[in-house]
Design a protein around this motif. Structure first.
Motif: not given
Length: 80
Positions: A30-33, A66-67, A72-76
């Motif tokens: 999450i922090t990378k994004l 918080a993003l 969000t798609c990259q995280l998924k």
């Protein structure tokens, strides 16, 4: 940035240290994004209403994230 809630369900047989390692890996992604994690709530073990993947219970963790909505798609789509 938007705030999201992630509900994570771990197998009830997982050890606490394994859950913490997995949470750290998720926080790192999450922090990378460019996101932040303003809150983590350990909800504990709960029994499922019906069996899921041959499991009848799990350990629940809720993350406030918080993003940027575009990420969000990259995280998924990240490998597990």
């Amino acid at each position: 940035m938007k705030t999201y809630e992630l509900m994570l369900i771990f197998q009830s047989s997982m050890k606490d240290d394994a859950i913490q390692k997995t949470l750290e890996r998720i926080r790192g992604e999450i922090t990378k994004l460019g996101g932040t994690i303003p809150g983590t709530e350990m909800l504990g073990g709960r029994t499922f209403a019906r069996t899921m993947n041959k499991q009848d219970s799990g350990y629940y963790v809720r993350l406030a994230v918080a993003l940027d909505p575009q990420n969000t798609c990259q995280l998924k789509d990240r490998p597990r």
